[in-house]
Enzyme design. Structure first.
Site, PDB file in Angstrom:
ATOM      1  N   LYS A 170       0.832  -1.211   0.000  1.00 49.55           N
ATOM      2  CA  LYS A 170       0.000   0.000   0.000  1.00 49.55           C
ATOM      3  C   LYS A 170       0.867   1.262   0.000  1.00 49.55           C
ATOM      4  CE  LYS A 170      -2.163  -0.826   3.910  1.00 49.55           C
ATOM      5  NZ  LYS A 170      -1.560  -2.100   4.363  1.00 49.55           N
ATOM      6  N   ARG A 218      -9.051   1.011   9.464  1.00 45.27           N
ATOM      7  CA  ARG A 218      -8.604  -0.332   9.801  1.00 45.27           C
ATOM      8  C   ARG A 218      -9.656  -1.094  10.601  1.00 45.27           C
ATOM      9  NH1 ARG A 218      -2.705   0.568   9.523  1.00 45.27           N
ATOM     10  NH2 ARG A 218      -1.556  -1.352   9.877  1.00 45.27           N
ATOM     11  N   ARG A 274      11.538  -6.734   5.076  1.00 44.69           N
ATOM     12  CA  ARG A 274      11.381  -5.285   4.891  1.00 44.69           C
ATOM     13  C   ARG A 274      12.311  -4.518   5.837  1.00 44.69           C
ATOM     14  NH1 ARG A 274       5.429  -2.661   5.039  1.00 44.69           N
ATOM     15  NH2 ARG A 274       5.517  -2.898   7.290  1.00 44.69           N
ATOM     16  N   ARG A 278      11.821  -2.402  11.322  1.00 43.01           N
ATOM     17  CA  ARG A 278      10.793  -1.895  12.226  1.00 43.01           C
ATOM     18  C   ARG A 278      10.556  -2.916  13.320  1.00 43.01           C
ATOM     19  NH1 ARG A 278       5.728  -0.004   8.590  1.00 43.01           N
ATOM     20  NH2 ARG A 278       4.640  -0.941  10.350  1.00 43.01           N
ATOM     21  N   ARG A 313      -0.006  -9.044  13.781  1.00 43.67           N
ATOM     22  CA  ARG A 313      -0.545  -7.997  12.892  1.00 43.67           C
ATOM     23  C   ARG A 313      -1.438  -8.612  11.825  1.00 43.67           C
ATOM     24  NH1 ARG A 313       4.422  -5.178  10.633  1.00 43.67           N
ATOM     25  NH2 ARG A 313       2.990  -3.679   9.730  1.00 43.67           N
TER      26      ARG A 313
HETATM   27  P1  AMP Z   1       1.318   0.605   9.390  1.00 42.34           P
HETATM   28  O1  AMP Z   1       2.527   1.401   9.125  1.00 42.34           O
HETATM   29  O2  AMP Z   1       0.118   1.083   8.611  1.00 42.34           O
HETATM   30  O3  AMP Z   1       1.537  -0.885   9.252  1.00 42.34           O
HETATM   31  O4  AMP Z   1       0.937   0.853  10.941  1.00 42.34           O
HETATM   32  C1  AMP Z   1       1.814   0.480  11.979  1.00 42.34           C
HETATM   33  C2  AMP Z   1       1.062   0.351  13.298  1.00 42.34           C
HETATM   34  O5  AMP Z   1       0.466   1.617  13.651  1.00 42.34           O
HETATM   35  C3  AMP Z   1      -0.116  -0.624  13.265  1.00 42.34           C
HETATM   36  O6  AMP Z   1       0.281  -1.961  13.483  1.00 42.34           O
HETATM   37  C4  AMP Z   1      -0.985  -0.076  14.417  1.00 42.34           C
HETATM   38  O7  AMP Z   1      -0.442  -0.421  15.671  1.00 42.34           O
HETATM   39  C5  AMP Z   1      -0.817   1.422  14.240  1.00 42.34           C
HETATM   40  N1  AMP Z   1      -1.840   1.970  13.286  1.00 42.34           N
HETATM   41  C6  AMP Z   1      -1.616   2.514  12.061  1.00 42.34           C
HETATM   42  N2  AMP Z   1      -2.764   2.889  11.467  1.00 42.34           N
HETATM   43  C7  AMP Z   1      -3.750   2.572  12.344  1.00 42.34           C
HETATM   44  C8  AMP Z   1      -5.168   2.680  12.318  1.00 42.34           C
HETATM   45  N3  AMP Z   1      -5.815   3.199  11.253  1.00 42.34           N
HETATM   46  N4  AMP Z   1      -5.861   2.235  13.400  1.00 42.34           N
HETATM   47  C9  AMP Z   1      -5.245   1.716  14.479  1.00 42.34           C
HETATM   48  N5  AMP Z   1      -3.912   1.569  14.570  1.00 42.34           N
HETATM   49  C10 AMP Z   1      -3.154   1.995  13.510  1.00 42.34           C
END
Ligand code: AMP
Length: 217
Positions: free
Chosen positions: A13, A88, A127, A160, A171
């Site tokens: 994404k 989400r 990654r 990360r 996740r």
């Molecule tokens: P991402 O970079 O999108 O994979 O987000 C990393 C982490 O941030 C996720 O595993 C969640 O812990 C938190 N996070 C990001 N976006 C959201 C969201 N829309 N709702 C809840 N937690 C989020």
């Protein structure tokens, strides 16, 4: 263009959102990036979010919706935006509907990028990311630049915390339980499109563009 990129962690994404942002001159809004910068700045929100993120769980809907409302009110969102990693959960999608209605936005499109689970684990464990500028790397595609320093800014390239194997499983499970239901949510509204995320980055991008063009964007 008002677009949601939907899909599990690791489907690409962020990569596609950045390409769409460049081509269409509209911002990529990644709630994960916003949270990571709050963590780096050690803000109150960042301190609260850090542990939750490290466990691969979700930050509360209220916090996320407040953050997104704030971001969408900025002038660069007037012409459009690409939402990456948001919504989400169903309550987040419902909250977004309310925000879009307030902003008079009727033509939201949702594109789901789909990749089978075993491929996602492989992609996520390989990654890497620049700790300084956030540039993405993937060691299964290309070895890291010499000395493990970012080719764009010279920052340290790291894994990360939430891309480590134990967290990845959580996740992906959280995705299946809380985020996957959004596919039916948007299907029900008639604005969901699907692209095969196993194809090359460029061909995924072409397929996304075709969907956007076919619908008059
Ligand atoms: P991402 O970079 O999108 O994979 O987000 C990393 C982490 O941030 C996720 O595993 C969640 O812990 C938190 N996070 C990001 N976006 C959201 C969201 N829309 N709702 C809840 N937690 C989020």
């Amino acid at each position: 263009m008002y677009l949601i990129l939907l899909g599990a962690p690791g489907v690409g994404k962020g990569t596609q959102a950045k390409m769409l942002m460049k081509k269409n001159d509209i911002p990529q809004i990644s709630t994960g990036d916003i949270l990571r910068s709050e963590v780096a700045d050690q803000t109150e929100l960042g301190l609260r979010a850090k542990e939750i993120m490290a466990r691969g769980e979700l930050v509360s809907d209220d916090i996320i919706l407040g953050m997104v409302e704030n971001r969408l009110s900025m002038p660069d969102c007037k012409k459009g935006f690409i939402l990456d990693g948001f919504p989400r959960t169903i309550p987040q999608a419902e909250g977004l509907d309310v925000l879009l209605e307030k902003m008079n936005i009727l033509n939201l499109k949702v594109i789901e990028i789909y990749v089978p689970q075993e491929e996602l684990v492989r992609r996520l464990t390989s990654r890497r990311i620049c700790a300084n500028c956030g540039k993405d790397y993937n060691i299964s595609v290309k070895p890291l630049p010499p000395g493990g320093k970012c080719e764009r800014c010279g920052g340290d390239i790291i894994q990360r915390e939430d891309d480590k194997e134990a967290t990845i499983k959580n996740r992906l499970q959280v995705y299946q339980e809380l985020t996957a239901p959004l596919v039916s949510y948007y299907q029900g509204k008639g604005n969901l499109h699907r692209v095969d995320g196993k194809k090359s980055v460029d061909s995924v991008f072409d397929n996304i563009e075709k969907i956007l063009l076919a619908r008059g964007q």
